[in-house]
Write an enzyme that holds these catalytic residues in place. Sequence first.
Site, PDB file in Angstrom:
ATOM      1  N   HIS A 206       0.716  -1.151  -0.083  1.00 22.18           N
ATOM      2  CA  HIS A 206       0.059   0.377  -0.233  1.00 22.18           C
ATOM      3  C   HIS A 206       0.629   1.335  -0.760  1.00 22.18           C
ATOM      4  O   HIS A 206       0.128   2.849   0.122  1.00 22.18           O
ATOM      5  CB  HIS A 206      -0.810  -0.132   1.246  1.00 22.18           C
ATOM      6  CG  HIS A 206      -0.579   0.403   2.392  1.00 22.18           C
ATOM      7  ND1 HIS A 206       0.364  -1.076   3.346  1.00 22.18           N
ATOM      8  CD2 HIS A 206      -0.140   1.421   3.170  1.00 22.18           C
ATOM      9  CE1 HIS A 206       0.990  -0.842   4.423  1.00 22.18           C
ATOM     10  NE2 HIS A 206       0.502   0.833   4.354  1.00 22.18           N
TER      11      HIS A 206
HETATM   12  C1  UD1 Z   1      -2.361   5.276   6.029  1.00 22.33           C
HETATM   13  C2  UD1 Z   1      -1.180   5.488   6.093  1.00 22.33           C
HETATM   14  C3  UD1 Z   1       0.173   5.087   6.701  1.00 22.33           C
HETATM   15  C4  UD1 Z   1      -0.313   3.223   6.240  1.00 22.33           C
HETATM   16  C5  UD1 Z   1      -1.895   3.227   6.217  1.00 22.33           C
HETATM   17  C6  UD1 Z   1      -1.839   1.588   6.619  1.00 22.33           C
HETATM   18  C7  UD1 Z   1      -0.868   8.189   5.901  1.00 22.33           C
HETATM   19  C8  UD1 Z   1      -0.689   9.469   5.181  1.00 22.33           C
HETATM   20  N1  UD1 Z   1      -0.698   6.977   5.783  1.00 22.33           N
HETATM   21  O1  UD1 Z   1      -2.042   5.060   4.231  1.00 22.33           O
HETATM   22  O2  UD1 Z   1       0.859   5.453   7.132  1.00 22.33           O
HETATM   23  O3  UD1 Z   1       0.819   2.685   6.468  1.00 22.33           O
HETATM   24  O4  UD1 Z   1      -2.255   3.682   6.515  1.00 22.33           O
HETATM   25  O5  UD1 Z   1      -2.862   0.813   6.248  1.00 22.33           O
HETATM   26  O6  UD1 Z   1      -1.584   8.701   7.419  1.00 22.33           O
HETATM   27  N2  UD1 Z   1      -9.538   4.001   1.532  1.00 22.33           N
HETATM   28  C9  UD1 Z   1     -10.938   3.468   1.496  1.00 22.33           C
HETATM   29  N3  UD1 Z   1     -11.374   3.117   3.140  1.00 22.33           N
HETATM   30  C10 UD1 Z   1     -11.014   3.408   4.035  1.00 22.33           C
HETATM   31  C11 UD1 Z   1     -10.205   4.127   3.749  1.00 22.33           C
HETATM   32  C12 UD1 Z   1      -8.854   4.561   2.920  1.00 22.33           C
HETATM   33  O7  UD1 Z   1     -11.640   3.265   0.931  1.00 22.33           O
HETATM   34  O8  UD1 Z   1     -11.617   2.893   4.959  1.00 22.33           O
HETATM   35  C13 UD1 Z   1      -9.269   4.757   0.587  1.00 22.33           C
HETATM   36  C14 UD1 Z   1      -9.673   6.302  -0.212  1.00 22.33           C
HETATM   37  O9  UD1 Z   1      -9.700   6.335  -1.349  1.00 22.33           O
HETATM   38  C15 UD1 Z   1      -7.661   6.995   0.000  1.00 22.33           C
HETATM   39  C16 UD1 Z   1      -7.247   6.089   0.604  1.00 22.33           C
HETATM   40  O10 UD1 Z   1      -7.638   4.384   0.184  1.00 22.33           O
HETATM   41  O11 UD1 Z   1      -7.882   7.927  -0.290  1.00 22.33           O
HETATM   42  C17 UD1 Z   1      -5.945   6.621   1.098  1.00 22.33           C
HETATM   43  O12 UD1 Z   1      -6.319   6.142   2.184  1.00 22.33           O
HETATM   44  P1  UD1 Z   1      -5.646   7.283   2.981  1.00 22.33           P
HETATM   45  O13 UD1 Z   1      -5.698   6.596   4.785  1.00 22.33           O
HETATM   46  O14 UD1 Z   1      -5.390   8.300   2.876  1.00 22.33           O
HETATM   47  O15 UD1 Z   1      -3.722   6.432   3.450  1.00 22.33           O
HETATM   48  P2  UD1 Z   1      -3.453   4.896   3.482  1.00 22.33           P
HETATM   49  O16 UD1 Z   1      -2.421   4.757   1.945  1.00 22.33           O
HETATM   50  O17 UD1 Z   1      -4.454   3.830   3.924  1.00 22.33           O
HETATM   51  N1  UDP Z   2      -3.251  -6.565   8.501  1.00 17.88           N
HETATM   52  C1  UDP Z   2      -4.653  -6.869   8.772  1.00 17.88           C
HETATM   53  N2  UDP Z   2      -5.026  -7.517   7.360  1.00 17.88           N
HETATM   54  C2  UDP Z   2      -4.644  -7.086   6.533  1.00 17.88           C
HETATM   55  C3  UDP Z   2      -3.689  -6.596   6.259  1.00 17.88           C
HETATM   56  C4  UDP Z   2      -3.104  -5.941   7.210  1.00 17.88           C
HETATM   57  O1  UDP Z   2      -4.993  -7.163   9.736  1.00 17.88           O
HETATM   58  O2  UDP Z   2      -4.974  -7.442   5.535  1.00 17.88           O
HETATM   59  C5  UDP Z   2      -2.315  -6.448   9.724  1.00 17.88           C
HETATM   60  C6  UDP Z   2      -1.035  -6.838   9.879  1.00 17.88           C
HETATM   61  O3  UDP Z   2      -1.351  -8.299  10.571  1.00 17.88           O
HETATM   62  C7  UDP Z   2      -0.935  -5.377  10.350  1.00 17.88           C
HETATM   63  C8  UDP Z   2      -1.627  -3.985  10.105  1.00 17.88           C
HETATM   64  O4  UDP Z   2      -2.771  -4.406   9.856  1.00 17.88           O
HETATM   65  O5  UDP Z   2      -1.170  -5.847  12.021  1.00 17.88           O
HETATM   66  C9  UDP Z   2      -0.679  -3.508   9.247  1.00 17.88           C
HETATM   67  O6  UDP Z   2      -1.251  -2.642   9.518  1.00 17.88           O
HETATM   68  P1  UDP Z   2      -0.763  -1.553   7.496  1.00 17.88           P
HETATM   69  O7  UDP Z   2       0.132  -2.311   6.757  1.00 17.88           O
HETATM   70  O8  UDP Z   2      -1.756  -1.434   6.844  1.00 17.88           O
HETATM   71  O9  UDP Z   2       0.373  -0.500   8.095  1.00 17.88           O
HETATM   72  P2  UDP Z   2       1.740   0.119   8.281  1.00 17.88           P
HETATM   73  O10 UDP Z   2       2.129  -1.452   9.523  1.00 17.88           O
HETATM   74  O11 UDP Z   2       2.332  -0.256   7.071  1.00 17.88           O
HETATM   75  O12 UDP Z   2       1.772   1.170   8.602  1.00 17.88           O
END
Ligand code: UD1
Ligand code: UDP
Length: 362
Positions: A206
Amino acid sequence: MHIQHVIGARPNFMKVAPVMGALSAYAAVHQTLVHTGQHYDVNMSDVFFQQLGLPEPDANLGVGSGSHAEQTAQVMLRFEDVVLTRQPDLVLVYGDVNSTLAVSLVCAKLGISTGHVEAGLRAFDRTMPEEINRVLTDQLADLLFTPSSDGDENLMREGIDPQKVHLVGNVMIDTLIRLLPSAMSTWRQSQWREWEGRPYLLTTLHRPSNVDDPEMLQGLLNTFGEISREIPVIFPLHPRTRQRFDSAAYTARFPQVHLAQPLGYLEFLALQRFATAVITDSGGVQEETTYLGIPCLTVRNNTERPVTVTVGTNTLIGQDMRRLLQEVGRVLFGGGKRGQIPPLWDGRAGERIAAVIVRELG
Ligand code: UD1
Ligand code: UDP
């Protein structure tokens, strides 16, 4: 003593659970939970409240998605009202997401103390939005809880007062240790149970550097397709990633890459536990595979979690697809990297955090 926890995105939920659990042992502590709503889909948020046993949030700010500026600004605006009304003695923030920094800024300007859980991690890469969030959150925090000693060293280098820094261990691993038995039983009742005892690779992606660049994403998808001719690949899609390609066409082309919705914590943990190896760019997954002893190939040029490489099972493979194929070959024919569990990743980090907070505030 009122402690307010603020969480917003998927990896925050695993981190807050052990701290809330440990603080609940202290009668003098009153806790509230605020969800910023940065993540809001059922499988990016609600499922974790249920599986991790988190209480209903006292407030949900409902900020949702947006540009970095929009999301950060919305958290700041909406959180300010909540924190002014509730007047906590300490606000705890988690990890490195936009919600973490936004809340830290609000508190710093209002003179409200903050504690940062998972302080001190550095990738030394300011192109990552998370790195900006980490550095600034740590500058503003009054209590800094580090998962490993590299975190302490980074904070000392940045001039943080050592008195504020507490090496407590890894809260992600507290949750893993607590829930691994439930993960096993949930898995055996789920659609994934058929994979037990069969070789497969598990992958998650991601990071914007991998999935927002169409050429990079295409390279990764093609490489997973190539790998799936040797070993099936299970690939739960983060919503950011799902939006970037046509999953139906991809599945038709590569049926041995099993795409899925984002999974619950228990299902995903069990899938990691039984995987031949994991390919990821997730921070938390690098740590969980290290604890579980599963080889992890990280599709990044750097990591803010170097202990997973120096002590654990993680290998940084950069963004070179030939290297990814080579490393997968090495896992399939040689078993992959072995490692150890880093010091203080023992399931008691939450307890150590609670003890420091009660001592400092008491
Ligand atoms: C965010 C965090 C990242 C973290 C990740 C974990 C920031 C800058 N980034 O990234 O550090 O590793 O979460 O998963 O805070 N969206 C949905 N449904 C949701 C949430 C998001 O559809 O419930 C989609 C939206 O289109 C959104 C995109 O995902 O624009 C990205 O979501 P966003 O929270 O901005 O960043 P992440 O890539 O999830
Ligand atoms: N995780 C989950 N379901 C998924 C993918 C990841 O529950 O489909 C869990 C994973 O085991 C870990 C956490 O999400 O506990 C990590 O979050 P993510 O990768 O979204 O964010 P990051 O750690 O990179 O910030």
